[in-house]
Design an enzyme around this catalytic site. Structure first.
Site, PDB file in Angstrom:
ATOM      1  N   TYR A   1     -15.534  15.246  -6.461  1.00 13.41           N
ATOM      2  CA  TYR A   1     -16.452  14.309  -7.147  1.00 13.41           C
ATOM      3  C   TYR A   1     -17.875  14.849  -7.259  1.00 13.41           C
ATOM      4  O   TYR A   1     -18.228  15.803  -6.623  1.00 13.41           O
ATOM      5  CB  TYR A   1     -16.357  12.889  -6.608  1.00 13.41           C
ATOM      6  CG  TYR A   1     -16.768  12.528  -5.202  1.00 13.41           C
ATOM      7  CD1 TYR A   1     -17.520  13.347  -4.375  1.00 13.41           C
ATOM      8  CD2 TYR A   1     -16.392  11.277  -4.708  1.00 13.41           C
ATOM      9  CE1 TYR A   1     -17.889  12.935  -3.110  1.00 13.41           C
ATOM     10  CE2 TYR A   1     -16.757  10.857  -3.437  1.00 13.41           C
ATOM     11  CZ  TYR A   1     -17.507  11.695  -2.644  1.00 13.41           C
ATOM     12  OH  TYR A   1     -17.878  11.293  -1.404  1.00 13.41           O
ATOM     13  N   GLU A   2     -18.630  14.256  -8.155  1.00 17.99           N
ATOM     14  CA  GLU A   2     -19.961  14.783  -8.554  1.00 17.99           C
ATOM     15  C   GLU A   2     -19.868  16.219  -9.080  1.00 17.99           C
ATOM     16  O   GLU A   2     -20.800  17.005  -8.916  1.00 17.99           O
ATOM     17  CB  GLU A   2     -20.962  14.700  -7.392  1.00 17.99           C
ATOM     18  CG  GLU A   2     -21.436  13.308  -7.054  1.00 17.99           C
ATOM     19  CD  GLU A   2     -22.214  12.632  -8.180  1.00 17.99           C
ATOM     20  OE1 GLU A   2     -22.783  13.339  -9.029  1.00 17.99           O
ATOM     21  OE2 GLU A   2     -22.220  11.393  -8.215  1.00 17.99           O
ATOM     22  N   GLY A   3     -18.766  16.543  -9.712  1.00 14.73           N
ATOM     23  CA  GLY A   3     -18.574  17.888 -10.274  1.00 14.73           C
ATOM     24  C   GLY A   3     -17.748  18.744  -9.344  1.00 14.73           C
ATOM     25  O   GLY A   3     -18.167  19.018  -8.227  1.00 14.73           O
TER      26      GLY A   3
END
Lengths: 528, 528
Positions: B380-382
């Site tokens: 998550y968050e890239g």
């Protein structure tokens, strides 16, 4: 035959994997219920005779070699590791009885086990005795009629109780009252759930564990409360019997590593081919493309595929030496199959989650289940450190490096043969040679090191040796391919995968060499 | 202040971690109930003012620097990652409003968010649009009164609905009808669950996900059915705003990696000190010893500890550059904190399971939860690949390697300073120099490589750079320790850990260098 097994597993066993994980086995007042569909699938498995595949014809088996058994084991485990654990444990019990059971015991139990009508278990672990069997306390008292009363608690007993078969044959390690202390005082007993006279034995399932993975398979706490047991072989020889059986069991767990890696790879590949997301970095397409076109997804998939194929080749290679009866090679290779393939399975299934992105973290997708299931593999049947200590102590130091040196010489022969091949073959030869030199340097160091220095490097040594021997098999597959007139596309893919392995995975031997040789002092001094 | 936070987290938040995982959040007809104890703990968290710690004094915060915020974030996440996600997302919303909100928006929302009375969310992902925001479809239609009607479905919304606070402020990416195609047509909207007039907005939670980890935190599917939204900043500038906020969010996720690694290490250490199993390999004791005395357990614990300390130092180092306002250094370091620390967290929590042996696979032990929780961090968050592409493309290639070269020069200065120190310092200097040269070689190669070759090596480059910069901080801690007159034992342990890092973990840069430079061709040709 393997294709037929593949069809059966794809149609009947694999579809139970995800729902079986969600439902799990249940334990209610000593009765264990497996997830929906397991019982019907097991019945078909038995009817089709799959349990007997690698077992002797005289007990109703098919007597096939271990190379075929390994391939079959991979297929069944790839379909459903939780389901496959039941036959896997039965295999272990068959192996033990075949080698050490009395004539009468074999006559009573082997036909039922080989048919799969009865299943088997291994009872080693107790709450205070896991890797250290010297600490076990379960007691066995001779009754004067040739039987023993078994009393104690065993934990982590896979399929220790279930509803798939009419009887369960427990093989139990216990101590007689006058036994020597430690591992020299352990005996092995056969304790059936249902006794030959049809009465229920005094062994009950107290509870089952709530586990990270393989949730469909019941992991039982078994209470033996004066259960009737039958001695296998002689008193106090139990550990020796266990060691004989361990090669088979550890090999089977290594094959589970290959199986779960293969399933994770297949699933990740299918997702990467269908999920549209992001433009290519080289700007070759204006819109979103299937993520398999992104270089890093390609890198992860190639890593998964190359690792899986190399570990499979390592397992089949080891099985071949076992079929040919070469004890030294078999003994050296089994800890590699168990230790390396299962550590790799954890990495491969983790990459499988990563390729799915956020969807990988959602249980419905299935990638997370492989990641959870794989995590038991470097633990049970002896942790990676136990495998590594075995590889280092019993298989390398004890013979003064003779077997290790023999393997290095065989690898050098493959390098020489590759040197006369294509540019890809020569490229692989160079990388293989560098990895072999890392192995030789590590072995030389370990033979000369102090005990604590050497054992601090045991796991890095296992990872180095496993990687090298697996990479060697990939190199041999290129040689075989260049001499092969068959499917050229298949062989070209094989060569490309072998080259990827040589370039991306094999160089890890240099890191492990550094950890073993330059890392020992910093480990012994380390703050923990 | 950090000690007080530690006490609060140990007493009030950490005990909810295991039961929260088991119970999970529930969603019933759009209402989400967090696990038992979460609401009372959150109330105390708000009363004590912890949400405001790194936020401006003018909105009721404490205005502390990011270095302190990072340490506080680690403590909260180590106690309970699922709980900590709610304040983490609120931090992100505060950051966005502070930078891009109107004066009136700030006045209405920031004091409530900084106090923790209201919480925040980030709404980016849609079923067809994950890493690729160009594909998002949620629509925003201007209503002529300054508001917009928001319609669409967002998925993976952390704490998108819950019972901890009276209002939830959603920041939502959407397109206006006449927006340009792709990422240049995305706008950012503020969509409160409860509108300023007290009425309920038209946003509902359809369901929550069944996840591998962080199960106590609700991950929501949110349906926007003509919800009232307020534009943040200007139309079509949403992606630019997201990028500004991303540094903070990605940094925070990197800190989660440190946090879960630390918790796993503490738990494994306690287990290894208390579990008696096996005699020492050197025969120094006749009976069973605590497993911490076995070389491989020591190796695993040292690996966990050294990795955790190095990743912590990397995070605090990056926060320092942010506090000093050095944009180039901050931008380079954030993908390392996010990418490297989270990949390491997966490895460290896996070692935590391994040290527990069979007990590690049983959920009650807690080690497996850390392993499951950690697995979301590289996603998550890239994902790690997204971080790596950012590091390679925007932070390395775009400035022609200027920042990378600046960092290499700073590392060379540290090597020179270590060269005048103790034998341990000189030993570390040599290893650090080798790793720096691997980095310089990789950067030179990547600057000259084709696009596909370079991006195929992006993740190995991130792992190389993260390892190097983290190892550099360990080396700097040795320098600091040798000039320090305080706690000698603490500093001796620090030096031993730094040496272990240099000998066991830092040499991985050689493997990554080989993957980048020698591995590119075999990747582009690989069969997948």
């Amino acid at each position: 035959m393997l294709e037929e097994l593949g069809r059966f597993c794809a149609e009947e066993i694999a579809p139970l994997n995800l729902p079986g994980d969600r439902e799990g086995s249940r334990c209610d007042a000593g009765r264990v219920t497996t997830p929906g569909g397991f019982r019907a699938a097991y019945d078909k498995f038995v009817q089709m005779g799959w349990q007997g595949l690698p077992h002797p014809v005289e007990y109703g088996g098919q007597g096939l070699p271990r190379t075929v058994g390994a391939a079959a084991g991979e297929i069944l485990n790839a379909a459903n590791m939780s389901f496959a654990l039941c036959p896997l444990l039965t295999d272990g019990a068959i192996e033990a009885l075949r080698h050490f059971g009395s004539h009468q015991m074999k006559a009573v139990y082997l036909p039922k086990l080989v048919a799969g009508h009865w299943t088997g278990t291994m009872n080693l672990t107790e709450p205070q005795a896991g890797s250290d069997l010297a600490l076990l306390r379960t007691r066995a008292e001779a009754q004067g009629d040739g039987t023993y009363r078994i009393t104690g608690t065993k934990i982590f007993i896979t399929y220790g109780e279930h509803d798939l078969a009419e009887n369960i044959i427990h093989l139990v390690l216990a101590r007689t009252p006058d036994a020597p202390r430690g591992v020299k005082g352990i005996s092995l007993f056969l304790v059936p759930k249902v006794l030959p006279d049809g009465s229920r034995n005094r062994v009950t399932c107290q509870s089952i564990e709530h586990k990270l993975g393989v949730r469909a398979s019941p992991t039982c706490v078994l209470n033996y409360e004066g259960a009737t047991g039958f001695l296998i072989g002689s008193e106090n020889a139990g550990l020796e019997y266990m060691f004989t059986m361990m090669n088979a069991a550890r090999f089977a767990v290594g094959v589970q590593g290959v199986a779960i890696s293969d399933r994770a790879t297949q699933q990740a590949l299918a997702y990467a081919q269908s999920r549209l997301q992001g433009r290519p970095v080289d700007g070759s397409t204006p819109g979103a493309v299937a993520i398999i076109q992104h270089p890093d997804v390609r890198r992860m998939l190639s890593h998964m595929r190359a690792t899986t194929e190399a570990c499979r080749a390592l397992a089949i290679f080891a099985a071949g030496w076992q079929d040919r009866g070469d004890a030294a090679m078999t003994e050296f290779l089994v800890p590699l199959v168990k230790g390396f393939s299962t550590e790799m399975a954890v990495q491969v299934t983790s990459l499988g989650v990563q390729i799915h992105g956020g969807m990988g973290f959602i249980e419905e997708t299935g990638a997370a289940q492989h990641y959870r299931d794989a995590r038991i593999l470097p633990i049970y049947e002896g942790t990676t450190a136990i495998q590594a200590n075995d590889l280092l102590g019993r298989k390398t130091l004890r013979d003064g490096g003779t077997t290790a040196t023999r393997i290095a010489a065989m690898i050098a022969e493959t390098e020489a043969a590759l040197g006369g091949g294509s540019s890809v073959a020569r490229d692989i030869a160079a990388r293989l040679g560098a990895a072999r030199q890392d192995f030789e340097a590590a072995v030389a160091y370990l033979l000369a090191a102090s005990t604590n220095e050497a054992y601090g490097g045991a796991v890095p040594y296992l990872m180095l040796a496993g990687n090298l021997v697996a990479g060697w098999q990939m190199a041999r597959s290129v040689l075989a391919g260049e001499a092969f007139a068959g499917d050229r596309d298949f062989m070209a893919a094989k060569a490309a995968t072998a080259r990827f392995y040589a370039r991306h995975i094999l160089p890890d031997t240099g890191l492990q060499r550094a950890r073993i040789i330059q890392g020992a002092a910093s480990l012994l001094d380390a703050a923990v």
